[in-house]
Design a protein around this motif. Structure first.
Motif, mmCIF file in Angstrom:
data_model
loop_
_atom_site.group_PDB
_atom_site.id
_atom_site.type_symbol
_atom_site.label_atom_id
_atom_site.label_comp_id
_atom_site.label_asym_id
_atom_site.label_seq_id
_atom_site.Cartn_x
_atom_site.Cartn_y
_atom_site.Cartn_z
ATOM 1 N N SER A 231 35.930 20.259 30.480
ATOM 2 C CA SER A 231 36.058 18.903 29.951
ATOM 3 C C SER A 231 34.866 18.409 29.140
ATOM 4 C CB SER A 231 36.385 17.917 31.071
ATOM 5 O OG SER A 231 35.982 18.379 32.319
ATOM 6 N N HIS A 232 33.670 18.974 29.295
ATOM 7 C CA HIS A 232 32.626 18.594 28.342
ATOM 8 C C HIS A 232 31.729 19.770 28.002
ATOM 9 C CE1 HIS A 232 29.360 18.053 31.221
ATOM 10 N NE2 HIS A 232 28.600 17.400 30.352
ATOM 11 N N ASP A 233 30.628 19.510 27.349
ATOM 12 C CA ASP A 233 29.894 20.605 26.712
ATOM 13 C C ASP A 233 28.765 21.150 27.572
ATOM 14 O OD1 ASP A 233 28.355 18.392 26.668
ATOM 15 O OD2 ASP A 233 27.836 18.481 24.549
ATOM 16 N N ALA A 234 28.976 21.237 28.888
ATOM 17 C CA ALA A 234 27.880 21.618 29.785
ATOM 18 C C ALA A 234 27.691 23.126 29.922
ATOM 19 C CB ALA A 234 28.113 21.011 31.170
ATOM 20 N N PHE A 235 28.594 23.924 29.379
ATOM 21 C CA PHE A 235 28.623 25.336 29.763
ATOM 22 C C PHE A 235 28.168 26.314 28.677
ATOM 23 C CE2 PHE A 235 31.136 23.185 32.902
ATOM 24 C CZ PHE A 235 30.861 23.872 34.076
ATOM 25 N N SER B 53 29.362 20.421 37.006
ATOM 26 C CA SER B 53 28.689 20.569 35.718
ATOM 27 C C SER B 53 27.312 19.934 35.742
ATOM 28 C CB SER B 53 29.540 19.988 34.602
ATOM 29 O OG SER B 53 29.925 18.661 34.890
ATOM 30 N N ASP B 54 27.239 18.619 35.845
ATOM 31 C CA ASP B 54 25.950 17.928 35.735
ATOM 32 C C ASP B 54 25.432 17.389 37.054
ATOM 33 O OD1 ASP B 54 26.140 18.523 33.104
ATOM 34 O OD2 ASP B 54 26.325 16.475 32.385
ATOM 35 N N ALA B 55 26.158 17.654 38.125
ATOM 36 C CA ALA B 55 25.719 17.205 39.450
ATOM 37 C C ALA B 55 26.207 18.221 40.471
ATOM 38 C CB ALA B 55 26.283 15.819 39.762
ATOM 39 N N PRO C 6 20.544 20.415 27.011
ATOM 40 C CA PRO C 6 19.765 20.284 28.260
ATOM 41 C C PRO C 6 20.334 21.037 29.471
ATOM 42 C CG PRO C 6 21.076 18.305 27.915
ATOM 43 C CD PRO C 6 21.324 19.197 26.718
ATOM 44 N N HIS C 7 21.556 21.596 29.380
ATOM 45 C CA HIS C 7 22.247 22.076 30.591
ATOM 46 C C HIS C 7 21.764 23.455 31.057
ATOM 47 C CE1 HIS C 7 24.976 19.179 28.573
ATOM 48 N NE2 HIS C 7 25.268 18.806 29.796
ATOM 49 N N VAL C 8 20.447 23.617 31.191
ATOM 50 C CA VAL C 8 19.860 24.937 31.443
ATOM 51 C C VAL C 8 20.151 25.496 32.841
ATOM 52 C CG1 VAL C 8 17.995 24.612 29.784
ATOM 53 C CG2 VAL C 8 17.658 23.882 32.138
ATOM 54 N N PRO D 168 24.296 12.260 34.416
ATOM 55 C CA PRO D 168 22.896 11.981 34.047
ATOM 56 C C PRO D 168 22.730 11.482 32.611
ATOM 57 C CG PRO D 168 23.287 14.349 34.093
ATOM 58 C CD PRO D 168 24.532 13.698 34.615
ATOM 59 N N HIS D 169 23.694 11.809 31.731
ATOM 60 C CA HIS D 169 23.579 11.361 30.340
ATOM 61 C C HIS D 169 23.665 9.844 30.241
ATOM 62 C CE1 HIS D 169 24.205 15.551 29.173
ATOM 63 N NE2 HIS D 169 25.263 15.573 29.940
ATOM 64 N N ALA D 170 24.375 9.250 31.178
ATOM 65 C CA ALA D 170 24.627 7.808 31.111
ATOM 66 C C ALA D 170 23.793 7.019 32.121
ATOM 67 C CB ALA D 170 26.114 7.537 31.365
#
Ligand code: ZN
Length: 321
Positions: free
Chosen positions: A196-200, A276-278, A130-132, A63-65
């Motif tokens: 792998s990224h900052d979602a957590f 993570s984001d999906a 944003p990763h609520v 979603p970031h991209a």
């Protein structure tokens, strides 16, 4: 004034008042467009038979991209209600939502969480992480925001929406209780989530885990190599044997860690693929909010030496993912 067409007037007014289509077509389901799968899931669960929901971003989409396509724009201009996350998650669509909200009924559902409950963003000053959805307690507030947006659009269905929401909030509370229990079964020293990224970060706060993201590491650069070495040292020193990869992010950086640890004779493996984001694939348990989080916490707990049922809270998780 008299020369203004009726259409212009309606468009001009819609930002401040209820849009006309929802009232005019009360027997038709409300047409809802949601950006992420998680928001779409909430809208379907709360809205039931009175809504048709389209999600713009499918499984595996970052979603970031993400940038709106022509057909997305068409869907949103035809929708009775557009729900997006906000908090700069849809960074590439922010301006579009600004202008759409002047003409159509648009709600940023995660913005409804009181800001003092949000974490600061790792990279951007004056912005929130944003990763609520990673904290079920925060996500409950987003579900309530979705309920309120649907109720505003279809006030005659208020009781139905409130009923569905109450049931879903109970499920989310059950999910949170399960998550706390299985994640607390991991030995204290091993409560480290390397992803792998900052979602957590919200996951870390909710369950008292240390969270380390490795996104942005370029093993071509000096800084990247230093970061890999530091993370490898943490894995070796604290006896951590599992790192995690994410459905919407490349595995390359994670591989660098595993190889780095192997060079120091420390065995690290991929503890699982986390959402993570999906969410997971459509029409699967993992393709729902509850299933997505159940998958994540169950895999983290088991990979780090805790106890959790192989197939999760409800025995519904797919095996071997
Ligand atoms: Zn993210």
């Amino acid at each position: 004034m008299v020369n203004l067409s009726r259409r212009t007037l309606l468009l001009g007014m819609a930002g401040s008042v209820l849009p006309a289509p929802a009232l005019a077509a009360a027997t038709q389901p409300l047409k809802v467009v949601a950006t992420t799968g998680m928001i779409a899931d909430a809208a379907r669960t709360v809205g039931g038979e009175f809504v048709t929901v389209t999600a713009l971003m499918g499984p595996g989409v970052d979603p970031h991209a993400y940038r709106q396509t022509r057909s997305d724009i068409l869907a949103m201009t035809r929708a009775d209600l557009t729900l997006y996350h906000g908090l700069y998650l849809e960074a590439q669509m922010e301006e579009f939502f600004d202008s759409l909200s002047r003409q159509r009924n648009v709600v940023a559902v995660a913005e409804q969480i009181p800001h003092d409950e949000l974490l600061a963003h790792d990279e951007y000053k004056n912005q929130y992480d944003p990763h609520v959805w990673m904290d079920p307690q925060l996500w409950s507030k987003v579900v309530v925001a979705v309920r309120d947006a649907l109720t505003n659009a279809l006030p005659q269905n208020q009781a139905y929406f409130h009923d569905n929401t109450a049931k879903h909030l109970e499920e989310i509370a059950e999910l949170y209780a399960y998550s706390k229990e299985v994640l607390a079964s991991v030995p204290e020293a091993a409560r480290i989530l390397v992803t792998s990224h900052d979602a957590f970060n919200y996951f870390g706060r909710a369950y008292h885990y240390e969270v380390m993201g490795i996104q942005g590491i370029s093993t071509q650069s000096e800084a990247g190599l230093t970061r890999v070495r530091d993370l490898v040292s943490i894995l070796v020193d604290r006896g951590i044997n599992a790192v995690f990869v994410e459905s919407s992010v490349s595995e390359r950086n994670t591989r660098a860690l595993i190889e780095g640890a192997a060079a120091r004779k420390h065995d690290v493996r991929i503890g699982g693929h986390l959402y993570s984001d999906a969410m997971g694939p459509d029409a699967t348990y993992e393709g729902t909010y509850i299933g997505m989080i159940d998958h994540n916490v169950t895999h983290v707990a088991r990979a780090l030496g805790g106890e959790a049922p192989e197939r999760g809270m409800r025995g519904l998780l797919a095996v071997g993912t």
